[in-house]
Design a protein around this motif. Structure first.
Motif, PDB file in Angstrom:
ATOM      1  N   SER A 204       0.847  -1.203   0.000  1.00 44.90           N
ATOM      2  CA  SER A 204       0.000   0.000   0.000  1.00 44.90           C
ATOM      3  C   SER A 204       0.874   1.242   0.000  1.00 44.90           C
ATOM      4  O   SER A 204       1.904   1.299   0.670  1.00 44.90           O
ATOM      5  CB  SER A 204      -0.917  -0.001   1.222  1.00 44.90           C
ATOM      6  N   SER A 205       0.414   2.268  -0.768  1.00 46.51           N
ATOM      7  CA  SER A 205       1.127   3.543  -0.825  1.00 46.51           C
ATOM      8  C   SER A 205       0.432   4.557   0.076  1.00 46.51           C
ATOM      9  O   SER A 205      -0.720   4.387   0.477  1.00 46.51           O
ATOM     10  CB  SER A 205       1.174   4.060  -2.271  1.00 46.51           C
ATOM     11  N   ILE A 206       1.155   5.623   0.347  1.00 47.52           N
ATOM     12  CA  ILE A 206       0.605   6.651   1.228  1.00 47.52           C
ATOM     13  C   ILE A 206      -0.468   7.472   0.547  1.00 47.52           C
ATOM     14  O   ILE A 206      -1.255   8.166   1.197  1.00 47.52           O
ATOM     15  CB  ILE A 206       1.757   7.552   1.738  1.00 47.52           C
ATOM     16  N   SER A 207      -0.539   7.462  -0.808  1.00 45.96           N
ATOM     17  CA  SER A 207      -1.518   8.274  -1.538  1.00 45.96           C
ATOM     18  C   SER A 207      -2.950   7.818  -1.282  1.00 45.96           C
ATOM     19  O   SER A 207      -3.884   8.606  -1.385  1.00 45.96           O
ATOM     20  CB  SER A 207      -1.216   8.234  -3.035  1.00 45.96           C
ATOM     21  N   GLN A 208      -3.166   6.558  -0.966  1.00 45.32           N
ATOM     22  CA  GLN A 208      -4.534   6.096  -0.744  1.00 45.32           C
ATOM     23  C   GLN A 208      -5.103   6.561   0.584  1.00 45.32           C
ATOM     24  O   GLN A 208      -6.311   6.548   0.774  1.00 45.32           O
ATOM     25  CB  GLN A 208      -4.574   4.575  -0.808  1.00 45.32           C
ATOM     26  N   PHE A 209      -4.227   6.993   1.505  1.00 44.61           N
ATOM     27  CA  PHE A 209      -4.710   7.524   2.787  1.00 44.61           C
ATOM     28  C   PHE A 209      -4.962   9.042   2.752  1.00 44.61           C
ATOM     29  O   PHE A 209      -5.587   9.585   3.653  1.00 44.61           O
ATOM     30  CB  PHE A 209      -3.695   7.206   3.895  1.00 44.61           C
ATOM     31  N   LEU A 210      -4.425   9.733   1.732  1.00 48.11           N
ATOM     32  CA  LEU A 210      -4.577  11.188   1.634  1.00 48.11           C
ATOM     33  C   LEU A 210      -5.851  11.534   0.871  1.00 48.11           C
ATOM     34  O   LEU A 210      -6.271  10.781  -0.012  1.00 48.11           O
ATOM     35  CB  LEU A 210      -3.369  11.804   0.910  1.00 48.11           C
ATOM     36  N   PRO A 211      -6.498  12.660   1.201  1.00 50.20           N
ATOM     37  CA  PRO A 211      -7.698  13.067   0.447  1.00 50.20           C
ATOM     38  C   PRO A 211      -7.323  13.538  -0.949  1.00 50.20           C
ATOM     39  O   PRO A 211      -6.175  13.871  -1.241  1.00 50.20           O
ATOM     40  CB  PRO A 211      -8.262  14.228   1.290  1.00 50.20           C
ATOM     41  N   GLU A 212      -8.309  13.549  -1.825  1.00 47.53           N
ATOM     42  CA  GLU A 212      -8.071  13.978  -3.194  1.00 47.53           C
ATOM     43  C   GLU A 212      -7.790  15.483  -3.227  1.00 47.53           C
ATOM     44  O   GLU A 212      -8.392  16.253  -2.481  1.00 47.53           O
ATOM     45  CB  GLU A 212      -9.294  13.665  -4.059  1.00 47.53           C
ATOM     46  N   PRO A 213      -6.880  15.939  -4.077  1.00 48.82           N
ATOM     47  CA  PRO A 213      -6.565  17.377  -4.148  1.00 48.82           C
ATOM     48  C   PRO A 213      -7.740  18.181  -4.701  1.00 48.82           C
ATOM     49  O   PRO A 213      -8.461  17.717  -5.585  1.00 48.82           O
ATOM     50  CB  PRO A 213      -5.358  17.426  -5.085  1.00 48.82           C
ATOM     51  N   LYS A 214      -7.888  19.406  -4.143  1.00 46.38           N
ATOM     52  CA  LYS A 214      -8.974  20.286  -4.589  1.00 46.38           C
ATOM     53  C   LYS A 214      -8.600  21.070  -5.837  1.00 46.38           C
ATOM     54  O   LYS A 214      -9.425  21.347  -6.682  1.00 46.38           O
ATOM     55  CB  LYS A 214      -9.359  21.250  -3.465  1.00 46.38           C
ATOM     56  N   HIS A 215      -7.300  21.454  -5.936  1.00 47.78           N
ATOM     57  CA  HIS A 215      -6.844  22.276  -7.066  1.00 47.78           C
ATOM     58  C   HIS A 215      -5.739  21.524  -7.780  1.00 47.78           C
ATOM     59  O   HIS A 215      -4.800  21.026  -7.139  1.00 47.78           O
ATOM     60  CB  HIS A 215      -6.325  23.638  -6.599  1.00 47.78           C
ATOM     61  N   THR A 216      -5.828  21.449  -9.090  1.00 47.70           N
ATOM     62  CA  THR A 216      -4.808  20.804  -9.898  1.00 47.70           C
ATOM     63  C   THR A 216      -4.332  21.769 -10.960  1.00 47.70           C
ATOM     64  O   THR A 216      -5.097  22.600 -11.449  1.00 47.70           O
ATOM     65  CB  THR A 216      -5.377  19.544 -10.576  1.00 47.70           C
ATOM     66  N   SER A 217      -3.054  21.684 -11.328  1.00 50.25           N
ATOM     67  CA  SER A 217      -2.482  22.542 -12.358  1.00 50.25           C
ATOM     68  C   SER A 217      -2.866  22.023 -13.731  1.00 50.25           C
ATOM     69  O   SER A 217      -3.246  20.865 -13.906  1.00 50.25           O
ATOM     70  CB  SER A 217      -0.961  22.601 -12.211  1.00 50.25           C
ATOM     71  N   ASN A 218      -2.699  22.899 -14.747  1.00 57.16           N
ATOM     72  CA  ASN A 218      -3.065  22.520 -16.100  1.00 57.16           C
ATOM     73  C   ASN A 218      -2.096  21.502 -16.695  1.00 57.16           C
ATOM     74  O   ASN A 218      -2.447  20.735 -17.582  1.00 57.16           O
ATOM     75  CB  ASN A 218      -3.127  23.760 -16.992  1.00 57.16           C
ATOM     76  N   GLN A 219      -0.848  21.531 -16.223  1.00 57.88           N
ATOM     77  CA  GLN A 219       0.146  20.634 -16.792  1.00 57.88           C
ATOM     78  C   GLN A 219      -0.104  19.190 -16.355  1.00 57.88           C
ATOM     79  O   GLN A 219       0.089  18.271 -17.113  1.00 57.88           O
ATOM     80  CB  GLN A 219       1.547  21.073 -16.374  1.00 57.88           C
TER      81      GLN A 219
END
Length: 265
Positions: A2-17
């Motif tokens: 398991s990675s740590i990303s599955q425990f973090l909430p989804e980001p609210k703001h994402t860049s265009n790139q």
């Protein structure tokens, strides 16, 4: 693993790139929906169409083919002047209070009497109690001293400016010097010279200037420079007049057939 990303909430703001393909498709759909909502006709199809809101201009400027006043993003529009009207104020009894009109453009610490009871002496008012002091808040000695010093400096500044303005320029610019004393020893010594004195003390002082005394130096006017030569006048070469030109220049005298019988002038 398991990675740590599955425990973090989804980001609210994402860049265009780093935006995923689905998100890009969604944003494209939203922009297309907004463009269709504004319903801006294309070039050559804007006859009879009038831009009314800032959304009608999009990110550009005015439309040159539409002959009317246009203010894209509010540019060029005359802004309304700031009104100097004051809000209506009411006191505790419901009566209109005009204190705002009297205190307009005045210092906040300035004492302004705007009511009728301010003209009545404090001891003669109906709401005054004889047990209380007529001036409850008296200034302390330090405040009185500072106010007195400030008033004194202000008066001295005003009076000094008036005195310097009324004084003569030549008198005010020259400083008065103290007299100096010089010990003088004459060469001829004896009882028959200098009244028998071996030395004398001479007092040297500046004479006061008379402001009404005329100037001792006579100003002479500088000789005037010679004038510039006159501009040459160009004439055509002389020629003889023909018979036709002489007839054209012969103007007959003005003789009227009207007779002034009644003597009108």
């Amino acid at each position: 693993m398991s990675s740590i990303s599955q425990f973090l909430p989804e980001p609210k703001h994402t860049s265009n790139q780093r935006q995923p393909v689905d998100a890009v498709g969604e944003s494209t759909l939203v922009v297309a929906h907004d463009t269709s909502k504004r319903n801006i006709p294309g070039y050559g199809e804007r006859k009879g169409w009038v831009p009314k809101t800032n959304d009608d201009f999009g990110d550009g400027g005015a439309y040159p083919e539409i002959q009317m006043l246009q203010y894209p993003l509010g540019m060029g529009r005359k802004r309304s002047k700031k009104s100097n009207a004051l809000a209506k104020q009411v006191d505790g009894s419901g009566n209109t209070s005009y204190d705002a009109l009297v205190r307009h453009n005045r210092r906040p610490d300035e004492v302004v009497h705007s009511k009728y009871k301010d003209m009545i002496p404090l001891r003669q008012r109906a709401d005054f109690d004889d047990t209380q002091d007529a001036i409850p808040e008296r200034p302390d000695a330090e405040t009185v001293r500072e106010t007195t010093e400030r008033t004194k400096l202000a008066l001295e500044k005003v009076m000094g400016g008036r005195i310097s303005a009324g004084a003569h320029k030549s008198v005010g610019s020259v400083a008065i010097k103290e007299p100096t004393y010089v010990r003088y020893t004459p060469n001829q010594q004896g009882a028959g010279f200098n009244s028998g004195a071996a030395q004398r003390i001479v007092r040297v002082s500046d004479m006061p200037l008379d402001p009404m005394e005329p100037p001792k130096i006579r100003h002479q006017k500088k000789a005037r420079k010679p004038a510039s030569p006159p501009a040459p006048v160009m004439h055509s070469p002389p020629r003889k007049l023909t018979a036709d030109e002489q007839k054209e220049w012969s103007v007959p005298p003005c003789v009227s057939n009207w007779k002034n019988i009644h003597g009108f002038t």
